[in-house]
Motif scaffolding. Sequence first.
Motif, PDB file in Angstrom:
ATOM      1  N   ALA A   1      -0.007   3.989  35.623  1.00  0.00           N
ATOM      2  CA  ALA A   1      -0.114   2.535  35.633  1.00  0.00           C
ATOM      3  C   ALA A   1       0.478   2.006  34.326  1.00  0.00           C
ATOM      4  O   ALA A   1       0.239   2.578  33.256  1.00  0.00           O
ATOM      5  N   THR A   2       1.222   0.935  34.401  1.00  0.00           N
ATOM      6  CA  THR A   2       1.840   0.355  33.206  1.00  0.00           C
ATOM      7  C   THR A   2       0.797  -0.395  32.395  1.00  0.00           C
ATOM      8  O   THR A   2       0.079  -1.240  32.922  1.00  0.00           O
ATOM      9  N   LEU A   3       0.733  -0.062  31.108  1.00  0.00           N
ATOM     10  CA  LEU A   3      -0.181  -0.748  30.189  1.00  0.00           C
ATOM     11  C   LEU A   3       0.522  -1.893  29.476  1.00  0.00           C
ATOM     12  O   LEU A   3      -0.062  -2.945  29.260  1.00  0.00           O
ATOM     13  N   ALA A   4       1.770  -1.652  29.078  1.00  0.00           N
ATOM     14  CA  ALA A   4       2.493  -2.661  28.307  1.00  0.00           C
ATOM     15  C   ALA A   4       3.984  -2.483  28.509  1.00  0.00           C
ATOM     16  O   ALA A   4       4.456  -1.397  28.855  1.00  0.00           O
ATOM     17  N   ARG A   5       4.696  -3.574  28.295  1.00  0.00           N
ATOM     18  CA  ARG A   5       6.147  -3.554  28.321  1.00  0.00           C
ATOM     19  C   ARG A   5       6.633  -4.436  27.183  1.00  0.00           C
ATOM     20  O   ARG A   5       6.089  -5.509  26.953  1.00  0.00           O
ATOM     21  N   LEU A   6       7.610  -3.939  26.478  1.00  0.00           N
ATOM     22  CA  LEU A   6       8.214  -4.693  25.384  1.00  0.00           C
ATOM     23  C   LEU A   6       9.707  -4.727  25.608  1.00  0.00           C
ATOM     24  O   LEU A   6      10.265  -3.811  26.213  1.00  0.00           O
ATOM     25  N   TRP A   7      10.366  -5.756  25.118  1.00  0.00           N
ATOM     26  CA  TRP A   7      11.814  -5.833  25.260  1.00  0.00           C
ATOM     27  C   TRP A   7      12.416  -6.550  24.081  1.00  0.00           C
ATOM     28  O   TRP A   7      11.772  -7.366  23.424  1.00  0.00           O
ATOM     29  N   HIS A   8      13.640  -6.169  23.797  1.00  0.00           N
ATOM     30  CA  HIS A   8      14.435  -6.814  22.751  1.00  0.00           C
ATOM     31  C   HIS A   8      15.882  -6.788  23.225  1.00  0.00           C
ATOM     32  O   HIS A   8      16.494  -5.724  23.304  1.00  0.00           O
TER      33      HIS A   8
ATOM     34  N   TRP B   1      20.670  -4.198  24.905  1.00  0.00           N
ATOM     35  CA  TRP B   1      19.428  -4.677  25.486  1.00  0.00           C
ATOM     36  C   TRP B   1      18.530  -3.459  25.666  1.00  0.00           C
ATOM     37  O   TRP B   1      18.930  -2.460  26.265  1.00  0.00           O
ATOM     38  N   THR B   2      17.299  -3.543  25.146  1.00  0.00           N
ATOM     39  CA  THR B   2      16.378  -2.416  25.174  1.00  0.00           C
ATOM     40  C   THR B   2      15.028  -2.861  25.723  1.00  0.00           C
ATOM     41  O   THR B   2      14.552  -3.943  25.386  1.00  0.00           O
ATOM     42  N   ALA B   3      14.432  -2.010  26.545  1.00  0.00           N
ATOM     43  CA  ALA B   3      13.086  -2.263  27.067  1.00  0.00           C
ATOM     44  C   ALA B   3      12.278  -0.975  26.970  1.00  0.00           C
ATOM     45  O   ALA B   3      12.816   0.116  27.143  1.00  0.00           O
ATOM     46  N   TRP B   4      10.996  -1.131  26.683  1.00  0.00           N
ATOM     47  CA  TRP B   4      10.079  -0.007  26.589  1.00  0.00           C
ATOM     48  C   TRP B   4       8.921  -0.255  27.546  1.00  0.00           C
ATOM     49  O   TRP B   4       8.495  -1.394  27.727  1.00  0.00           O
ATOM     50  N   SER B   5       8.404   0.797  28.124  1.00  0.00           N
ATOM     51  CA  SER B   5       7.153   0.691  28.876  1.00  0.00           C
ATOM     52  C   SER B   5       6.226   1.785  28.379  1.00  0.00           C
ATOM     53  O   SER B   5       6.655   2.870  27.980  1.00  0.00           O
ATOM     54  N   LEU B   6       4.950   1.469  28.384  1.00  0.00           N
ATOM     55  CA  LEU B   6       3.906   2.426  28.026  1.00  0.00           C
ATOM     56  C   LEU B   6       2.982   2.503  29.230  1.00  0.00           C
ATOM     57  O   LEU B   6       2.451   1.485  29.686  1.00  0.00           O
ATOM     58  N   SER B   7       2.830   3.708  29.767  1.00  0.00           N
ATOM     59  CA  SER B   7       2.056   3.901  30.993  1.00  0.00           C
ATOM     60  C   SER B   7       1.005   4.978  30.798  1.00  0.00           C
ATOM     61  O   SER B   7       1.155   5.853  29.944  1.00  0.00           O
TER      62      SER B   7
ATOM     63  N   SER C   1      -2.533  13.890  26.014  1.00  0.00           N
ATOM     64  CA  SER C   1      -1.849  12.634  25.749  1.00  0.00           C
ATOM     65  C   SER C   1      -1.285  12.051  27.050  1.00  0.00           C
ATOM     66  O   SER C   1      -0.123  12.233  27.375  1.00  0.00           O
ATOM     67  N   PRO C   2      -2.128  11.328  27.788  1.00  0.00           N
ATOM     68  CA  PRO C   2      -1.664  10.822  29.074  1.00  0.00           C
ATOM     69  C   PRO C   2      -0.751   9.595  28.979  1.00  0.00           C
ATOM     70  O   PRO C   2      -0.255   9.145  29.991  1.00  0.00           O
ATOM     71  N   LEU C   3      -0.538   9.043  27.789  1.00  0.00           N
ATOM     72  CA  LEU C   3       0.312   7.865  27.674  1.00  0.00           C
ATOM     73  C   LEU C   3       1.781   8.281  27.643  1.00  0.00           C
ATOM     74  O   LEU C   3       2.168   9.175  26.891  1.00  0.00           O
ATOM     75  N   ARG C   4       2.572   7.631  28.458  1.00  0.00           N
ATOM     76  CA  ARG C   4       3.994   7.962  28.552  1.00  0.00           C
ATOM     77  C   ARG C   4       4.827   6.756  28.141  1.00  0.00           C
ATOM     78  O   ARG C   4       4.557   5.637  28.567  1.00  0.00           O
ATOM     79  N   ILE C   5       5.841   7.024  27.341  1.00  0.00           N
ATOM     80  CA  ILE C   5       6.792   6.005  26.911  1.00  0.00           C
ATOM     81  C   ILE C   5       8.069   6.189  27.702  1.00  0.00           C
ATOM     82  O   ILE C   5       8.527   7.315  27.900  1.00  0.00           O
ATOM     83  N   ARG C   6       8.643   5.082  28.114  1.00  0.00           N
ATOM     84  CA  ARG C   6       9.999   5.098  28.680  1.00  0.00           C
ATOM     85  C   ARG C   6      10.775   4.020  27.939  1.00  0.00           C
ATOM     86  O   ARG C   6      10.324   2.882  27.847  1.00  0.00           O
ATOM     87  N   LYS C   7      11.909   4.409  27.426  1.00  0.00           N
ATOM     88  CA  LYS C   7      12.788   3.482  26.720  1.00  0.00           C
ATOM     89  C   LYS C   7      14.112   3.456  27.468  1.00  0.00           C
ATOM     90  O   LYS C   7      14.709   4.498  27.721  1.00  0.00           O
ATOM     91  N   LEU C   8      14.551   2.273  27.812  1.00  0.00           N
ATOM     92  CA  LEU C   8      15.780   2.090  28.569  1.00  0.00           C
ATOM     93  C   LEU C   8      16.714   1.192  27.768  1.00  0.00           C
ATOM     94  O   LEU C   8      16.298   0.122  27.312  1.00  0.00           O
ATOM     95  N   VAL C   9      17.964   1.652  27.569  1.00  0.00           N
ATOM     96  CA  VAL C   9      18.929   0.905  26.754  1.00  0.00           C
ATOM     97  C   VAL C   9      20.190   0.652  27.563  1.00  0.00           C
ATOM     98  O   VAL C   9      20.731   1.566  28.194  1.00  0.00           O
ATOM     99  N   TRP C  10      20.644  -0.578  27.507  1.00  0.00           N
ATOM    100  CA  TRP C  10      21.943  -0.963  28.065  1.00  0.00           C
ATOM    101  C   TRP C  10      22.822  -1.372  26.900  1.00  0.00           C
ATOM    102  O   TRP C  10      22.549  -2.364  26.227  1.00  0.00           O
ATOM    103  N   ASP C  11      23.851  -0.608  26.639  1.00  0.00           N
ATOM    104  CA  ASP C  11      24.788  -0.887  25.548  1.00  0.00           C
ATOM    105  C   ASP C  11      25.814  -1.918  26.032  1.00  0.00           C
ATOM    106  O   ASP C  11      26.917  -1.577  26.428  1.00  0.00           O
ATOM    107  N   ARG C  12      25.419  -3.173  26.009  1.00  0.00           N
ATOM    108  CA  ARG C  12      26.282  -4.244  26.522  1.00  0.00           C
ATOM    109  C   ARG C  12      27.644  -4.291  25.846  1.00  0.00           C
ATOM    110  O   ARG C  12      28.669  -4.340  26.532  1.00  0.00           O
TER     111      ARG C  12
END
Length: 166
Positions: A19-26, A33-39, A48-59
């Motif tokens: 389940a997603t706990l938080a999402r951040l973006w910049h 453009w970068t977005a992170w999710s913490l699930s 450590s059940p918390l998982r980070i996903r970081k997604l980057v689009w190099d515009r």
Amino acid sequence: MEALKAPELYAPALPSGFATLARLWHYEGAGAWTAWSLSSRPSAIDASPLRIRKLVWDRPGESSRYAPPPAPGKDGPTPRLTLSEGRFPVESWDALLQEARTLRVPPLLLETESPPGGARDCTGFAYHLATRTVSFEWWGEPPEEWKDLAAWSARVREMLDAWARR
């Protein structure tokens, strides 16, 4: 860019039960453009059940792929995204939430002037509860009343970055 709105769903998606706990973006006005999710997976047995996903689009790096722009009604090339993953200590997230609880952030502000035009950064934070989501987003500099939230959000992004590289 739909994938940046939910990095946890970007292929390959996290296993079921997360389940997603938080999402951040910049989204840099003239940059990546970068977005992170913490699930979390509450039923996880691991330490450590918390998982980070970081997604980057190099515009900027992809601008040549979009020149010239596609004809009206035609899709352009699919953007290339870079996915990083990692685990995040529960204790660190709990400490960040404790700090966030001390912030005083008015949810509604009276905007007195329009921000200047041109390429500006877009930054935001969304916190997911069982049936609700609370989110804040600003373009360019955050409102004065949100400066503490912006500083906290920047620290969270830096921590997630460090753990996503491990």
